[in-house]
Every structure is written in C-alpha cells, then in structure tokens.
Design a protein around this motif. Structure first.
Motif, PDB file in Angstrom:
ATOM      1  N   VAL A  42       0.875  -1.169   0.000  1.00  0.00           N
ATOM      2  CA  VAL A  42       0.000   0.000   0.000  1.00  0.00           C
ATOM      3  C   VAL A  42       0.910   1.216   0.000  1.00  0.00           C
ATOM      4  O   VAL A  42       1.795   1.341   0.841  1.00  0.00           O
ATOM      5  CB  VAL A  42      -0.929   0.028   1.242  1.00  0.00           C
ATOM      6  N   ARG A  43       0.703   2.073  -0.960  1.00  0.00           N
ATOM      7  CA  ARG A  43       1.540   3.267  -1.102  1.00  0.00           C
ATOM      8  C   ARG A  43       0.700   4.523  -0.958  1.00  0.00           C
ATOM      9  O   ARG A  43      -0.360   4.637  -1.564  1.00  0.00           O
ATOM     10  CB  ARG A  43       2.199   3.299  -2.481  1.00  0.00           C
ATOM     11  N   SER A  44       1.201   5.451  -0.156  1.00  0.00           N
ATOM     12  CA  SER A  44       0.548   6.759  -0.079  1.00  0.00           C
ATOM     13  C   SER A  44       1.143   7.644  -1.163  1.00  0.00           C
ATOM     14  O   SER A  44       2.252   7.415  -1.636  1.00  0.00           O
ATOM     15  CB  SER A  44       0.767   7.388   1.299  1.00  0.00           C
ATOM     16  N   ARG A  45       0.396   8.641  -1.534  1.00  0.00           N
ATOM     17  CA  ARG A  45       0.879   9.603  -2.523  1.00  0.00           C
ATOM     18  C   ARG A  45       1.478  10.779  -1.770  1.00  0.00           C
ATOM     19  O   ARG A  45       0.866  11.283  -0.842  1.00  0.00           O
ATOM     20  CB  ARG A  45      -0.276  10.090  -3.391  1.00  0.00           C
ATOM     21  N   HIS A  46       2.677  11.203  -2.193  1.00  0.00           N
ATOM     22  CA  HIS A  46       3.232  12.376  -1.521  1.00  0.00           C
ATOM     23  C   HIS A  46       2.661  13.645  -2.138  1.00  0.00           C
ATOM     24  O   HIS A  46       2.233  13.677  -3.289  1.00  0.00           O
ATOM     25  CB  HIS A  46       4.762  12.349  -1.473  1.00  0.00           C
ATOM     26  N   GLN A  50       1.007  14.791  -6.007  1.00  0.00           N
ATOM     27  CA  GLN A  50      -0.419  15.083  -6.145  1.00  0.00           C
ATOM     28  C   GLN A  50      -0.646  16.477  -6.705  1.00  0.00           C
ATOM     29  O   GLN A  50      -1.519  16.680  -7.544  1.00  0.00           O
ATOM     30  CB  GLN A  50      -1.118  14.937  -4.796  1.00  0.00           C
ATOM     31  N   THR A  69       5.670   5.864  -9.611  1.00  0.00           N
ATOM     32  CA  THR A  69       5.251   5.334  -8.317  1.00  0.00           C
ATOM     33  C   THR A  69       4.481   4.032  -8.482  1.00  0.00           C
ATOM     34  O   THR A  69       4.694   3.067  -7.737  1.00  0.00           O
ATOM     35  CB  THR A  69       4.388   6.364  -7.562  1.00  0.00           C
ATOM     36  N   SER A  73       5.531   0.311  -7.157  1.00  0.00           N
ATOM     37  CA  SER A  73       4.592  -0.425  -6.310  1.00  0.00           C
ATOM     38  C   SER A  73       4.298  -1.804  -6.879  1.00  0.00           C
ATOM     39  O   SER A  73       4.276  -2.803  -6.148  1.00  0.00           O
ATOM     40  CB  SER A  73       3.285   0.360  -6.154  1.00  0.00           C
ATOM     41  N   GLU A 102      -8.126   1.639  -4.307  1.00  0.00           N
ATOM     42  CA  GLU A 102      -7.875   2.719  -3.352  1.00  0.00           C
ATOM     43  C   GLU A 102      -7.898   2.146  -1.942  1.00  0.00           C
ATOM     44  O   GLU A 102      -8.694   1.269  -1.635  1.00  0.00           O
ATOM     45  CB  GLU A 102      -8.938   3.807  -3.483  1.00  0.00           C
ATOM     46  N   GLY A 107      -4.122   6.156  -0.084  1.00  0.00           N
ATOM     47  CA  GLY A 107      -3.116   5.555  -0.932  1.00  0.00           C
ATOM     48  C   GLY A 107      -3.715   4.549  -1.882  1.00  0.00           C
ATOM     49  O   GLY A 107      -4.928   4.446  -2.037  1.00  0.00           O
ATOM     50  N   THR A 108      -2.837   3.803  -2.480  1.00  0.00           N
ATOM     51  CA  THR A 108      -3.222   2.801  -3.447  1.00  0.00           C
ATOM     52  C   THR A 108      -2.719   1.445  -2.986  1.00  0.00           C
ATOM     53  O   THR A 108      -1.566   1.302  -2.605  1.00  0.00           O
ATOM     54  CB  THR A 108      -2.611   3.131  -4.826  1.00  0.00           C
ATOM     55  N   GLU A 109      -3.608   0.454  -3.033  1.00  0.00           N
ATOM     56  CA  GLU A 109      -3.247  -0.922  -2.682  1.00  0.00           C
ATOM     57  C   GLU A 109      -2.994  -1.683  -3.971  1.00  0.00           C
ATOM     58  O   GLU A 109      -3.814  -1.672  -4.881  1.00  0.00           O
ATOM     59  CB  GLU A 109      -4.394  -1.582  -1.922  1.00  0.00           C
TER      60      GLU A 109
END
Length: 123
Positions: A42-46, A50, A69, A73, A102, A107-109
């Motif tokens: 799972v990645r968050s967006r910095h 964005q 990114t 991932s 989402e 973030g994105t899974e």
C-alpha cells in the motif's frame, strides 16, 4: 532521458521462480499445485506528486511521477509474491494477476497474486 526500468517491470531472464499469466507453461508439466500466493503493498501519494498531477491534469498528458510510483509499487508487490512462492517450495507462479484499488483514500493498494506450483520440463 528516462531509463526503461522507470516505466516498466517484469522478471529478469534467469529468475528462479517463473511467473506467467497463463494456465500452463509450454514444454513443462505441472507436478504439484501449492496454492494461492500473493504480494501486497500500500503506497501513499506524496503531496508533491499530487500537486503536480493536479496541474498536469489541467493541460493533459502523462503523469510521469504517478506512473513511476505505480511501477515501483507493482514491482514491490511482485517481489513479495515471488518470495511467498519461493518460501513454499514453488518454482513457478501460474495465472499471475494484479489488482489495484484505493486504500481508505490515503493511498493505493497493489496486490499481485497467482497460483504457486512446481513445474518440470517435459522429457
């Protein structure tokens, strides 16, 4: 100039665990099915990417920061998938797929999954 690895992925030619999206591997037989395996990240967006993505969406075009990114991932999820299969004694993963969703709006899974198996060349 960008590197090819920044925008793509996949296995190296001499990988010890073969990953395929097909049900079988030509020239090989499935000796044993181990079962489902998956690799998850799972990645968050910095905030920088964005903001850049928001501005880029006004004029159109590729969101290169987000593309890089997502590639990172997916590659991490695939590495984890292979580690799971290897730890269970597999030398192949059949029917590999990716699932992206989402994760709680933060973030994105990315999940890579497939069927771990032991394959052998047909004699």
């Amino acid at each position: 100039m960008s590197k090819l690895e920044d925008y793509g992925g996949g296995q190296v030619p001499d990988a010890d665990v073969l990953v395929v999206t097909t049900n079988d591997v030509p020239g090989h037989r499935v000796e044993r099915i181990i079962g489902e395996v998956f690799g998850l990240t799972v990645r968050s967006r910095h905030i920088g990417s964005q903001i850049g993505a928001g501005l880029k969406s006004l004029v159109g075009g590729e969101l290169k920061g987000l593309t890089k990114t997502l590639v990172e991932s997916r590659n991490q999820a695939m590495e984890r998938l292979v580690e799971q299969a290897r730890s269970r004694g597999a030398n192949a993963i059949l029917m590999m797929r990716f699932d992206v969703s989402e994760a709680a709006d933060v973030g994105t899974e990315i999940c890579a999954y497939g069927t771990a198996a032991v394959i052998a060349p047909v004699a």
